[in-house]
Design a protein around this motif. Structure first.
Motif, PDB file in Angstrom:
ATOM      1  N   GLY A  86       0.836  -1.194   0.000  1.00 17.89           N
ATOM      2  CA  GLY A  86       0.000   0.000   0.000  1.00 17.89           C
ATOM      3  C   GLY A  86       0.868   1.240   0.000  1.00 17.89           C
ATOM      4  O   GLY A  86       1.782   1.368   0.801  1.00 17.89           O
ATOM      5  N   ILE A  88       0.887   5.408   0.223  1.00 16.28           N
ATOM      6  CA  ILE A  88       0.205   6.675   0.476  1.00 16.28           C
ATOM      7  C   ILE A  88       0.997   7.703  -0.320  1.00 16.28           C
ATOM      8  O   ILE A  88       2.055   8.144   0.091  1.00 16.28           O
ATOM      9  N   ASN A  93      -2.798  12.688   1.907  1.00 14.19           N
ATOM     10  CA  ASN A  93      -3.768  11.838   1.238  1.00 14.19           C
ATOM     11  C   ASN A  93      -4.424  10.862   2.218  1.00 14.19           C
ATOM     12  O   ASN A  93      -3.766  10.317   3.098  1.00 14.19           O
ATOM     13  N   THR A  94      -5.716  10.666   2.070  1.00 14.19           N
ATOM     14  CA  THR A  94      -6.430   9.739   2.948  1.00 14.19           C
ATOM     15  C   THR A  94      -6.706   8.407   2.261  1.00 14.19           C
ATOM     16  O   THR A  94      -7.239   7.510   2.886  1.00 14.19           O
ATOM     17  N   THR A  95      -6.337   8.273   0.994  1.00  9.30           N
ATOM     18  CA  THR A  95      -6.534   7.017   0.286  1.00  9.30           C
ATOM     19  C   THR A  95      -5.203   6.291   0.114  1.00  9.30           C
ATOM     20  O   THR A  95      -4.146   6.910   0.046  1.00  9.30           O
ATOM     21  N   ILE A  96      -5.287   4.983   0.053  1.00  8.40           N
ATOM     22  CA  ILE A  96      -4.106   4.151  -0.125  1.00  8.40           C
ATOM     23  C   ILE A  96      -4.204   3.475  -1.487  1.00  8.40           C
ATOM     24  O   ILE A  96      -5.239   2.926  -1.838  1.00  8.40           O
ATOM     25  N   VAL A  97      -3.130   3.526  -2.237  1.00  9.35           N
ATOM     26  CA  VAL A  97      -3.076   2.860  -3.540  1.00  9.35           C
ATOM     27  C   VAL A  97      -2.446   1.485  -3.302  1.00  9.35           C
ATOM     28  O   VAL A  97      -1.295   1.382  -2.879  1.00  9.35           O
ATOM     29  N   TRP A  98      -3.226   0.418  -3.548  1.00  5.57           N
ATOM     30  CA  TRP A  98      -2.755  -0.950  -3.330  1.00  5.57           C
ATOM     31  C   TRP A  98      -2.333  -1.560  -4.648  1.00  5.57           C
ATOM     32  O   TRP A  98      -2.997  -1.401  -5.667  1.00  5.57           O
ATOM     33  N   SER A 111       0.307   5.156  -9.150  1.00  2.91           N
ATOM     34  CA  SER A 111      -0.224   6.506  -8.985  1.00  2.91           C
ATOM     35  C   SER A 111       0.872   7.569  -8.927  1.00  2.91           C
ATOM     36  O   SER A 111       0.853   8.538  -9.678  1.00  2.91           O
TER      37      SER A 111
END
Length: 125
Positions: A86, A88, A93-98, A111
């Motif tokens: 994951g 960040i 940022n509050t979303t995690i790119v997995w 990303s």
């Protein structure tokens, strides 16, 4: 507790003193309180020993930070040939790119473009 207090007050009022050399001895007073190393058993003992040696077999400590470039990618230890990572991408940022990271060369986050590299890690047992 109240009875002990009353006995102490009564003895103090009567001028009573304990005979010299007859000090009270508690059970742990002779050897002291055992340390964490003396009480540890099993997996906890293995972890404490390895931490003293300077190794981190179960990745309990915060990982070392790398630049995340192609030349110096973030190191991701794994006991398998792939691992879910994951990222960040931005600090706020509050979303995690997995994404899946596979063994081999460095791979990029889809990303932000930070590079990650999977390194095989052997378990101590």
């Amino acid at each position: 507790m109240a009875a002990r207090l009353l006995v102490r007050v009564a003895r103090a009022a009567a001028g009573w003193r304990a005979p010299p050399g007859a000090a009270l001895v508690r059970g742990m007073a002779t050897g002291g309180i055992p340390s964490d190393e003396q009480q540890a058993t099993g997996l906890e003992k293995v972890i404490m020993r390895s931490m003293k040696e300077g190794t981190d077999p179960y990745n309990l400590q915060k990982p070392k930070m790398y630049a995340g470039t192609k030349e110096e990618p973030h190191i991701v230890p794994s006991i398998n040939n792939k691992r879910l990572v994951g990222c960040i991408c931005e600090e706020d940022n509050t979303t995690i790119v997995w994404f899946w990271l596979h063994e081999g060369g460095a791979q990029r986050c889809p990303s932000c473009g930070a590079h990650y590299k999977l390194v095989h890690h052997d378990m101590p047992h």
